[in-house]
Design a protein around this motif. Structure first.
Motif, PDB file in Angstrom:
ATOM      1  N   GLY A 100       5.528  -1.444   3.373  1.00 38.06           N
ATOM      2  CA  GLY A 100       5.374  -2.845   3.776  1.00 38.06           C
ATOM      3  C   GLY A 100       4.785  -2.940   5.174  1.00 38.06           C
ATOM      4  O   GLY A 100       3.911  -3.784   5.443  1.00 38.06           O
ATOM      5  N   ALA A 101       5.243  -2.071   6.071  1.00 40.79           N
ATOM      6  CA  ALA A 101       4.684  -2.034   7.422  1.00 40.79           C
ATOM      7  C   ALA A 101       3.213  -1.628   7.372  1.00 40.79           C
ATOM      8  O   ALA A 101       2.373  -2.194   8.086  1.00 40.79           O
ATOM      9  CB  ALA A 101       5.480  -1.063   8.300  1.00 40.79           C
ATOM     10  N   ALA A 102       2.888  -0.660   6.510  1.00 41.51           N
ATOM     11  CA  ALA A 102       1.488  -0.237   6.355  1.00 41.51           C
ATOM     12  C   ALA A 102       0.651  -1.381   5.796  1.00 41.51           C
ATOM     13  O   ALA A 102      -0.473  -1.615   6.245  1.00 41.51           O
ATOM     14  CB  ALA A 102       1.409   0.978   5.432  1.00 41.51           C
ATOM     15  N   TRP A 103       1.192  -2.109   4.816  1.00 43.49           N
ATOM     16  CA  TRP A 103       0.475  -3.251   4.231  1.00 43.49           C
ATOM     17  C   TRP A 103       0.139  -4.281   5.319  1.00 43.49           C
ATOM     18  O   TRP A 103      -0.982  -4.785   5.374  1.00 43.49           O
ATOM     19  CB  TRP A 103       1.309  -3.883   3.117  1.00 43.49           C
ATOM     20  CG  TRP A 103       0.683  -5.102   2.510  1.00 43.49           C
ATOM     21  CD1 TRP A 103       1.133  -6.382   2.592  1.00 43.49           C
ATOM     22  CD2 TRP A 103      -0.503  -5.161   1.727  1.00 43.49           C
ATOM     23  NE1 TRP A 103       0.295  -7.231   1.920  1.00 43.49           N
ATOM     24  CE2 TRP A 103      -0.720  -6.501   1.372  1.00 43.49           C
ATOM     25  CE3 TRP A 103      -1.416  -4.200   1.291  1.00 43.49           C
ATOM     26  CZ2 TRP A 103      -1.804  -6.916   0.609  1.00 43.49           C
ATOM     27  CZ3 TRP A 103      -2.501  -4.622   0.521  1.00 43.49           C
ATOM     28  CH2 TRP A 103      -2.686  -5.957   0.189  1.00 43.49           C
ATOM     29  N   ASN A 104       1.087  -4.552   6.195  1.00 41.69           N
ATOM     30  CA  ASN A 104       0.834  -5.508   7.276  1.00 41.69           C
ATOM     31  C   ASN A 104      -0.233  -4.992   8.243  1.00 41.69           C
ATOM     32  O   ASN A 104      -1.072  -5.768   8.721  1.00 41.69           O
ATOM     33  CB  ASN A 104       2.124  -5.858   8.010  1.00 41.69           C
ATOM     34  CG  ASN A 104       2.949  -6.832   7.213  1.00 41.69           C
ATOM     35  OD1 ASN A 104       2.434  -7.826   6.709  1.00 41.69           O
ATOM     36  ND2 ASN A 104       4.231  -6.561   7.076  1.00 41.69           N
ATOM     37  N   VAL A 121      -7.259   5.619   1.776  1.00 40.46           N
ATOM     38  CA  VAL A 121      -7.162   6.813   0.949  1.00 40.46           C
ATOM     39  C   VAL A 121      -5.698   7.229   0.977  1.00 40.46           C
ATOM     40  O   VAL A 121      -5.155   7.510   2.041  1.00 40.46           O
ATOM     41  CB  VAL A 121      -8.065   7.945   1.497  1.00 40.46           C
ATOM     42  CG1 VAL A 121      -7.927   9.200   0.653  1.00 40.46           C
ATOM     43  CG2 VAL A 121      -9.516   7.491   1.573  1.00 40.46           C
ATOM     44  N   CYS A 122      -5.062   7.226  -0.200  1.00 38.78           N
ATOM     45  CA  CYS A 122      -3.631   7.554  -0.242  1.00 38.78           C
ATOM     46  C   CYS A 122      -3.251   8.100  -1.614  1.00 38.78           C
ATOM     47  O   CYS A 122      -4.052   8.088  -2.540  1.00 38.78           O
ATOM     48  CB  CYS A 122      -2.794   6.319   0.108  1.00 38.78           C
ATOM     49  SG  CYS A 122      -2.971   4.938  -1.029  1.00 38.78           S
ATOM     50  N   HIS A 123      -2.015   8.543  -1.724  1.00 35.51           N
ATOM     51  CA  HIS A 123      -1.481   9.064  -2.980  1.00 35.51           C
ATOM     52  C   HIS A 123      -1.102   7.929  -3.927  1.00 35.51           C
ATOM     53  O   HIS A 123      -1.010   6.764  -3.528  1.00 35.51           O
ATOM     54  CB  HIS A 123      -0.247   9.930  -2.712  1.00 35.51           C
ATOM     55  CG  HIS A 123      -0.564  11.262  -2.131  1.00 35.51           C
ATOM     56  ND1 HIS A 123      -0.926  12.339  -2.889  1.00 35.51           N
ATOM     57  CD2 HIS A 123      -0.584  11.695  -0.839  1.00 35.51           C
ATOM     58  CE1 HIS A 123      -1.149  13.383  -2.116  1.00 35.51           C
ATOM     59  NE2 HIS A 123      -0.948  13.018  -0.860  1.00 35.51           N
ATOM     60  N   ALA A 124      -0.843   8.289  -5.175  1.00 35.30           N
ATOM     61  CA  ALA A 124      -0.564   7.319  -6.233  1.00 35.30           C
ATOM     62  C   ALA A 124       0.640   6.428  -5.935  1.00 35.30           C
ATOM     63  O   ALA A 124       0.578   5.214  -6.127  1.00 35.30           O
ATOM     64  CB  ALA A 124      -0.354   8.047  -7.560  1.00 35.30           C
ATOM     65  N   ALA A 125       1.739   7.007  -5.472  1.00 39.59           N
ATOM     66  CA  ALA A 125       2.940   6.204  -5.213  1.00 39.59           C
ATOM     67  C   ALA A 125       2.682   5.184  -4.109  1.00 39.59           C
ATOM     68  O   ALA A 125       3.117   4.031  -4.195  1.00 39.59           O
ATOM     69  CB  ALA A 125       4.113   7.108  -4.838  1.00 39.59           C
ATOM     70  N   ALA A 128       0.502   2.395  -5.478  1.00 36.47           N
ATOM     71  CA  ALA A 128       1.315   1.485  -6.285  1.00 36.47           C
ATOM     72  C   ALA A 128       2.121   0.548  -5.392  1.00 36.47           C
ATOM     73  O   ALA A 128       2.252  -0.646  -5.680  1.00 36.47           O
ATOM     74  CB  ALA A 128       2.248   2.287  -7.199  1.00 36.47           C
ATOM     75  N   ALA A 129       2.639   1.080  -4.293  1.00 37.60           N
ATOM     76  CA  ALA A 129       3.414   0.245  -3.367  1.00 37.60           C
ATOM     77  C   ALA A 129       2.528  -0.810  -2.713  1.00 37.60           C
ATOM     78  O   ALA A 129       2.931  -1.977  -2.593  1.00 37.60           O
ATOM     79  CB  ALA A 129       4.092   1.114  -2.310  1.00 37.60           C
ATOM     80  N   LEU A 130       1.319  -0.432  -2.300  1.00 40.72           N
ATOM     81  CA  LEU A 130       0.425  -1.401  -1.656  1.00 40.72           C
ATOM     82  C   LEU A 130       0.048  -2.528  -2.611  1.00 40.72           C
ATOM     83  O   LEU A 130       0.067  -3.710  -2.235  1.00 40.72           O
ATOM     84  CB  LEU A 130      -0.825  -0.701  -1.126  1.00 40.72           C
ATOM     85  CG  LEU A 130      -0.601   0.290   0.015  1.00 40.72           C
ATOM     86  CD1 LEU A 130      -1.899   1.001   0.364  1.00 40.72           C
ATOM     87  CD2 LEU A 130       0.008  -0.395   1.229  1.00 40.72           C
ATOM     88  N   VAL A 131      -0.278  -2.190  -3.851  1.00 41.93           N
ATOM     89  CA  VAL A 131      -0.607  -3.240  -4.833  1.00 41.93           C
ATOM     90  C   VAL A 131       0.622  -4.080  -5.132  1.00 41.93           C
ATOM     91  O   VAL A 131       0.528  -5.309  -5.273  1.00 41.93           O
ATOM     92  CB  VAL A 131      -1.217  -2.629  -6.113  1.00 41.93           C
ATOM     93  CG1 VAL A 131      -1.377  -3.681  -7.203  1.00 41.93           C
ATOM     94  CG2 VAL A 131      -2.561  -1.980  -5.800  1.00 41.93           C
TER      95      VAL A 131
END
Length: 199
Positions: A100-104, A121-125, A128-131
């Protein structure tokens, strides 16, 4: 670090090509900025890392080890299916707060200078969290999303990154991989925990 270096080299190459062509989309010949966001690191799945998902069961959206894993000859005996007993497993609530902090941070970057493109560029998990953050699904949305290696997803903000909701334009596009594209009929249980997610 190697990926960041590759991105910087590619960004420099693109900026040089744009400058040689008489300009760039950003109005300058400087390469795009590469920023490492520590909050975008992968979900730490502890000793489950590298284990086939066939040995990992989904328990209420939390990754946990299936009871059959202890009897499996495919790898080391794994602990019980209680997530609290999996050594090194990151708490899902902590992972959710971190992403959530990364999304912000990503929203701030996208809204800067009147709006701009941001590449993650990130891993699958983490993807999924960002979406899930974008769609306000909550952590319970994590098992609903599957991402493959080199899959491309596009989120657009028609009203601006901080002004309105994100619109998912493309999710896990892999056709650019050609013959290495992930078939849509692949069984999720053939994935590897930690690399392909573990939900």
């Amino acid at each position: 670090a190697q990926l960041v270096a590759q991105l910087q080299v590619e960004a420099s190459r693109l900026a040089a090509a744009a400058a040689a062509a008489g300009g760039s989309s950003s109005g300058s010949s400087k390469p795009p900025r590469v920023l490492v966001v520590p909050e975008l690191r992968n979900l730490d799945v502890g000793i489950l890392e590298g284990q086939p998902l066939r040995l990992v069961a989904d328990r209420g959206g939390l990754p946990a080890v299936a009871a059959i894993a202890a009897a499996s000859a495919a790898g080391p005996a794994l602990p019980s299916d209680d997530p609290a007993n999996v050594p090194g497993l990151e708490d899902l609530g902590e992972f959710w707060a971190r992403t959530g902090a990364a999304w912000n941070k990503l929203l701030d970057a996208a809204s800067g200078q009147g709006g701009r493109n941001v590449v993650v560029v990130c891993h699958a998990a983490t993807a999924a969290a960002l979406v899930s953050h974008c769609l306000a699904l909550g952590p319970e949305g994590l098992p609903l999303l599957r991402f493959d290696a080199a899959g491309v997803s596009i989120i657009d903000f028609p009203e601006g990154a901080r002004a309105g909701a994100g619109v998912v334009r493309c999710l896990n596009y892999t056709a650019h991989l050609g013959r290495w594209a992930v078939p849509i009929t692949r069984d999720d249980l053939d994935n590897v925990c930690g690399i392909d997610g573990c939900f």
